[in-house]
Design a protein around this motif. Structure first.
Motif, mmCIF file in Angstrom:
data_model
loop_
_atom_site.group_PDB
_atom_site.id
_atom_site.type_symbol
_atom_site.label_atom_id
_atom_site.label_comp_id
_atom_site.label_asym_id
_atom_site.label_seq_id
_atom_site.Cartn_x
_atom_site.Cartn_y
_atom_site.Cartn_z
ATOM 1 N N SER A 29 -5.913 19.599 -29.486
ATOM 2 C CA SER A 29 -6.435 20.102 -28.213
ATOM 3 C C SER A 29 -5.618 21.300 -27.737
ATOM 4 O O SER A 29 -4.453 21.166 -27.354
ATOM 5 N N ARG A 30 -6.249 22.456 -27.729
ATOM 6 C CA ARG A 30 -5.560 23.665 -27.271
ATOM 7 C C ARG A 30 -5.298 23.602 -25.762
ATOM 8 O O ARG A 30 -4.277 24.084 -25.278
ATOM 9 N N ARG A 31 -6.205 22.995 -25.029
ATOM 10 C CA ARG A 31 -6.055 22.882 -23.580
ATOM 11 C C ARG A 31 -4.848 22.012 -23.215
ATOM 12 O O ARG A 31 -4.057 22.363 -22.337
ATOM 13 N N VAL A 32 -4.710 20.888 -23.896
ATOM 14 C CA VAL A 32 -3.575 19.997 -23.633
ATOM 15 C C VAL A 32 -2.269 20.671 -24.035
ATOM 16 O O VAL A 32 -1.264 20.579 -23.329
ATOM 17 N N SER A 33 -2.292 21.372 -25.148
ATOM 18 C CA SER A 33 -1.094 22.067 -25.605
ATOM 19 C C SER A 33 -0.647 23.113 -24.584
ATOM 20 O O SER A 33 0.539 23.236 -24.273
ATOM 21 N N ARG A 34 -1.596 23.849 -24.061
ATOM 22 C CA ARG A 34 -1.258 24.862 -23.052
ATOM 23 C C ARG A 34 -0.732 24.212 -21.771
ATOM 24 O O ARG A 34 0.232 24.705 -21.168
ATOM 25 N N ASP A 37 2.808 23.185 -22.360
ATOM 26 C CA ASP A 37 3.684 24.363 -22.351
ATOM 27 C C ASP A 37 3.983 24.822 -20.926
ATOM 28 O O ASP A 37 5.131 25.140 -20.595
ATOM 29 N N CYS A 38 2.948 24.844 -20.077
ATOM 30 C CA CYS A 38 3.154 25.235 -18.671
ATOM 31 C C CYS A 38 4.058 24.240 -17.955
ATOM 32 O O CYS A 38 4.947 24.632 -17.193
ATOM 33 N N PHE A 39 3.853 22.964 -18.193
ATOM 34 C CA PHE A 39 4.677 21.935 -17.567
ATOM 35 C C PHE A 39 6.134 22.071 -17.988
ATOM 36 O O PHE A 39 7.047 22.077 -17.146
ATOM 37 N N SER A 40 6.380 22.191 -19.292
ATOM 38 C CA SER A 40 7.771 22.284 -19.750
ATOM 39 C C SER A 40 8.422 23.578 -19.278
ATOM 40 O O SER A 40 9.611 23.592 -18.944
ATOM 41 N N GLY A 41 7.664 24.674 -19.200
ATOM 42 C CA GLY A 41 8.207 25.920 -18.673
ATOM 43 C C GLY A 41 8.604 25.796 -17.220
ATOM 44 O O GLY A 41 9.643 26.308 -16.796
ATOM 45 N N THR A 42 7.782 25.088 -16.446
ATOM 46 C CA THR A 42 8.092 24.867 -15.031
ATOM 47 C C THR A 42 9.357 24.021 -14.872
ATOM 48 O O THR A 42 10.207 24.300 -14.031
ATOM 49 N N VAL A 43 9.476 22.993 -15.705
ATOM 50 C CA VAL A 43 10.661 22.137 -15.640
ATOM 51 C C VAL A 43 11.920 22.939 -15.976
ATOM 52 O O VAL A 43 12.934 22.856 -15.266
#
Length: 56
Positions: A29-34, A37-43
């Protein structure tokens, strides 16, 4: 050997199987992967801000 050993082994096997299936779904799932990525970048950005703001 206590009575809990077979239960622990069965639980560990189920966790391993489910995590493998979940990883396969997440890779497809490209949507879940993105989103991950956004979540980990925010953290990581939050950790950076905290590191910069906290006095030593």
């Amino acid at each position: 050997m206590d009575a809990w050993c077979p239960i622990r082994v069965a639980f560990a096997a189920q966790v391993g199987l489910l995590s493998g299936r979940l990883a396969a779904v997440l890779r497809r799932s490209r949507r879940v992967s993105r989103a991950l990525d956004c979540f980990s970048g925010t953290v990581f950005a939050g950790f950076a801000v905290r590191l910069a703001v906290v006095p030593k």
